[in-house]
Scaffold this motif. Structure first.
Motif, PDB file in Angstrom:
ATOM      1  N   GLY A  17      76.142  72.101  42.240  1.00 46.81           N
ATOM      2  CA  GLY A  17      75.666  70.698  42.874  1.00 46.81           C
ATOM      3  C   GLY A  17      74.551  71.075  42.881  1.00 46.81           C
ATOM      4  N   LYS A  18      73.766  72.044  41.357  1.00 46.68           N
ATOM      5  CA  LYS A  18      72.468  71.994  41.172  1.00 46.68           C
ATOM      6  C   LYS A  18      71.950  70.773  40.281  1.00 46.68           C
ATOM      7  CE  LYS A  18      69.407  74.323  41.607  1.00 46.68           C
ATOM      8  NZ  LYS A  18      68.603  74.643  42.518  1.00 46.68           N
ATOM      9  N   ILE A  19      70.950  70.400  40.268  1.00 39.17           N
ATOM     10  CA  ILE A  19      70.365  69.471  39.296  1.00 39.17           C
ATOM     11  C   ILE A  19      70.260  70.086  37.543  1.00 39.17           C
ATOM     12  CG2 ILE A  19      68.211  69.887  39.675  1.00 39.17           C
ATOM     13  CD1 ILE A  19      69.443  66.513  38.817  1.00 39.17           C
ATOM     14  N   PHE A  20      70.403  69.348  37.352  1.00 40.47           N
ATOM     15  CA  PHE A  20      71.162  69.695  35.960  1.00 40.47           C
ATOM     16  C   PHE A  20      70.495  68.874  34.560  1.00 40.47           C
ATOM     17  CE2 PHE A  20      73.706  69.997  32.071  1.00 40.47           C
ATOM     18  CZ  PHE A  20      74.101  70.896  31.333  1.00 40.47           C
ATOM     19  N   VAL A  21      69.875  69.152  33.675  1.00 41.34           N
ATOM     20  CA  VAL A  21      69.129  68.573  32.856  1.00 41.34           C
ATOM     21  C   VAL A  21      70.063  69.428  30.996  1.00 41.34           C
ATOM     22  CG1 VAL A  21      67.696  67.120  31.155  1.00 41.34           C
ATOM     23  CG2 VAL A  21      66.735  67.899  33.492  1.00 41.34           C
ATOM     24  N   GLY A  22      71.052  68.301  30.590  1.00 42.06           N
ATOM     25  CA  GLY A  22      71.358  68.764  29.694  1.00 42.06           C
ATOM     26  C   GLY A  22      71.404  68.145  28.535  1.00 42.06           C
ATOM     27  N   VAL A  66      74.419  60.106  37.041  1.00 41.47           N
ATOM     28  CA  VAL A  66      74.894  60.375  38.296  1.00 41.47           C
ATOM     29  C   VAL A  66      75.090  61.485  38.009  1.00 41.47           C
ATOM     30  CG1 VAL A  66      77.623  59.484  39.103  1.00 41.47           C
ATOM     31  CG2 VAL A  66      76.635  57.971  37.274  1.00 41.47           C
ATOM     32  N   THR A  67      76.045  62.907  37.431  1.00 43.01           N
ATOM     33  CA  THR A  67      75.577  63.713  37.954  1.00 43.01           C
ATOM     34  C   THR A  67      74.858  64.725  37.101  1.00 43.01           C
ATOM     35  OG1 THR A  67      77.387  64.157  36.257  1.00 43.01           O
ATOM     36  CG2 THR A  67      78.316  63.587  37.611  1.00 43.01           C
ATOM     37  N   VAL A 112      66.679  61.963  45.077  1.00 41.43           N
ATOM     38  CA  VAL A 112      67.938  61.314  43.558  1.00 41.43           C
ATOM     39  C   VAL A 112      68.491  62.856  43.454  1.00 41.43           C
ATOM     40  CG1 VAL A 112      68.331  59.967  42.225  1.00 41.43           C
ATOM     41  CG2 VAL A 112      66.108  59.138  43.933  1.00 41.43           C
ATOM     42  N   SER A 113      67.892  63.426  43.148  1.00 36.93           N
ATOM     43  CA  SER A 113      68.395  64.497  41.914  1.00 36.93           C
ATOM     44  C   SER A 113      69.143  65.557  42.853  1.00 36.93           C
ATOM     45  CB  SER A 113      66.388  65.461  41.536  1.00 36.93           C
ATOM     46  OG  SER A 113      66.066  64.767  40.994  1.00 36.93           O
ATOM     47  N   LYS A 114      68.621  65.614  44.281  1.00 36.26           N
ATOM     48  CA  LYS A 114      69.632  66.304  45.169  1.00 36.26           C
ATOM     49  C   LYS A 114      71.811  65.488  45.700  1.00 36.26           C
ATOM     50  CE  LYS A 114      68.608  67.930  48.894  1.00 36.26           C
ATOM     51  NZ  LYS A 114      68.048  68.235  50.775  1.00 36.26           N
ATOM     52  N   THR A 115      71.317  64.136  45.652  1.00 38.10           N
ATOM     53  CA  THR A 115      72.290  63.240  44.951  1.00 38.10           C
ATOM     54  C   THR A 115      73.186  63.360  44.167  1.00 38.10           C
ATOM     55  OG1 THR A 115      71.669  61.665  46.773  1.00 38.10           O
ATOM     56  CG2 THR A 115      73.586  60.704  45.710  1.00 38.10           C
ATOM     57  N   MET A 116      72.504  63.913  43.013  1.00 35.75           N
ATOM     58  CA  MET A 116      72.860  63.901  42.000  1.00 35.75           C
ATOM     59  C   MET A 116      73.907  65.446  41.763  1.00 35.75           C
ATOM     60  SD  MET A 116      70.590  62.219  38.348  1.00 35.75           S
ATOM     61  CE  MET A 116      70.374  60.586  38.145  1.00 35.75           C
TER      62      MET A 116
END
Length: 383
Positions: A301-306, A320-321, A346-350
Motif C-alpha cells: 500500500g505504498k505510493i509507487f512511481v514506476g 489509480v494504483t 491522494v497518494s495515500k488513496t493510491m
C-alpha cells in the motif's frame, strides 16, 4: 499430476538466488497444497549432490560438471538422467523451464514441455540495446522449438518474445508472477520519513537508477530535505565484466551526492520495514518482464512511481494504483515525484488502491489457482 521445474536458482540457505528460484518456491508450495506433486531439478552451489523436501517440494541439487567448453553438454546429461530417474519412480506430466532451459534436453513423448517466459536473452538484449550473443541465441531458439506449451509472466514479455523469435500465432498463456501478501504488511497508514525516496534492485543501467539520480537535480531546490536511499548490489555494464557502480558514482555531482545514501544489499527480511518508512518507492526500470519488486511495494500500500516501459501498465494502473514515468527522462521522473510530494492524501488513496489490486490480481492464491487450472486443462487434453 506431477510438475518438474528446472532451475539452479531454487533458494538455499546461505547462498544467493535469483527471482526465478523465488517464483518457483512460492508457486510450488501452493501447487503442493492443491495436491500436485512438485519436483525441482538443478545444479548445486556446492560439489556434492543433495536432495531435500522444502514445503512439500522435492528439490534435487546435482553436481555441476566442470569440463571446459563442453560443460553445457555434460550438465544437460546430468539433468536429463535425473529427470529420467524421477520419471520412472513418479511419472512426470510436465517439465517447465525458462527460455533457454530446454535447448539440450531430449523429449519424452509422454511428457509435455513448458517454457515460462521471465525474459530471455533476445528480450533483454533488445531492452539494453546490446548485441545478440550467438550461442545464447542458438540455445534459446533451439529451446523454443522443443516447447509444447508457452506461458509468459506478462503480455508484454510474451508478445515481444513472439516477435523477436518469430513464433507465429502459437498460443501464449499469460499468468502473472505471484506475491505472497502475508509477507508484506499494509503500510499505508504507517508514519514514514518525509521526502525519503527508496530505490531497491540491482544497480545497473537498465533499472533506471542513473535517471532517478539525475532527477534529484530538478527536486533539491524545492525539497532541500529530499533523500534517496539505494538498496541493492552493483552489476556490470551489459555484455562486459566492467562494474557499473563506480562509473555511476563518478557521475554524481557533489551537490546531489549529499542527498543519496547507498545501503548496499539489504536482507529480504528487512525490506518491508525499509519500504514502509520511505515516503515514495521509485523503480523507473527501462525494462522488466513482470517485476516482483514492484508488486511487493504495491502489496504494502505504498505510493509507487514506476516506469511506462515494458509491462508497466500491466503491473500498475496509472494514476489509480501508482504513477508511471518515462524512465529515460530524469525531468519526467522528477515531475512525478513532485506530484506525489504535493498530493499526500491522494497518494495515500493510491496506495490503498494498490494493495487491493495486488490482492485481486497478483496474490499467490489467485495466481496458484490460475496455474492449477492451466495445467489441469492441459493434462485433461493429453488423454
Amino acid at each position: 499430476m506431477h510438475i518438474c521445474f528446472l532451475t539452479s536458482e531454487f533458494p538455499k540457505e546461505g547462498f544467493p538466488h535469483g527471482g526465478v528460484g523465488s517464483f518457483i518456491a512460492t508457486l510450488g508450495r501452493e501447487l503442493v497444497e492443491r495436491g500436485i506433486k512438485v519436483s525441482v531439478v538443478g545444479l548445486n552451489y556446492v560439489s556434492n549432490e543433495e536432495t531435500e523436501i522444502i514445503n512439500g517440494i522435492t528439490v534435487y541439487r546435482l553436481v555441476s560438471k566442470k569440463q571446459k567448453g563442453l560443460q553445457w553438454y555434460y550438465n544437460s546429461k546430468v539433468i536429463t538422467n535425473k529427470i529420467d530417474s524421477i520419471h520412472k519412480e513418479h511419472p512426470i506430466d510436465f517439465v517447465e523451464a525458462t527460455e533457454l532451459g530446454l535447448a539440450f534436453l531430449p523429449k519424452r513423448k509422454e511428457i509435455k514441455y513448458v517454457i515460462r517466459m521471465h525474459g530471455g536473452h533476445h528480450f533483454f538484449a533488445k531492452a539494453e540495446n546490446r548485441k545478440i550473443e550467438w550461442w545464447k541465441a542458438f540455445q534459446e531458439k533451439k529451446s523454443f522449438k522443443k516447447a509444447d506449451l508457452l506461458v509468459a509472466v506478462s503480455e508484454y514479455v510474451g508478445e515481444t518474445t513472439r516477435n523477436l523469435l518469430k513464433l507465429g500465432d502459437v498460443p501464449i498463456q499469460v499468468i502473472y508472477n505471484p506475491v505472497d501478501i502475508s509477507k508484506f504488511f499494509d503500510a499505508s497508514e504507517i508514519d514514514y520519513v518525509k521526502h525519503t525516496l527508496l530505490f531497491a534492485g540491482s544497480i545497473v543501467e537498465k533499472k533506471g537508477i542513473r535517471q532517478l539520480i539525475e532527477s534529484l537535480a530538478f527536486l533539491v531546490d524545492e525539497f532541500p530535505e529530499i533523500h534517496l536511499l539505494i538498496a541493492g548490489k552493483g552489476g556490470n555494464l551489459p555484455g562486459t565484466k566492467i562494474p557499473y557502480l563506480p562509473i555511476l558514482e563518478k557521475s554524481i555531482t557533489p551537490e546531489i551526492s549529499k542527498h543519496i545514501t547507498f545501503l548496499g544489499l539489504v536482507n529480504n527480511s528487512k525490506m518491508p520495514n525499509l519500504i514502509a518508512k520511505s515516503n515514495i518507492c521509485c523503480y523507473p526500470s527501462h525494462m522488466e518482464a513482470m517485476p516482483l519488486a514492484w508488486l511487493e511495494v504495491l502489496a504494502m500500500g505504498k505510493i509507487f512511481v514506476g516506469s511506462t516501459a515494458g509491462p508497466g501498465n500491466e503491473a500498475v494502473i496509472n494514476n489509480v494504483t501508482g504513477i508511471l514515468a518515462n524512465p529515460y527522462s530524469p525531468e519526467d521522473i522528477a515531475d512525478k515525484i513532485k506530484w506525489v510530494l504535493d498530493h499526500p492524501e491522494v497518494s495515500k488513496t493510491m496506495g490503498k488502491n494498490a494493495r487491493a489490486d495486488v490482492t485481486d490480481r497478483f496474490s499467490v492464491t489467485v495466481i496458484a489457482n490460475l496455474n492449477f487450472d492451466f495445467f489441469a486443462k492441459q493434462k485433461n487434453e493429453m488423454f
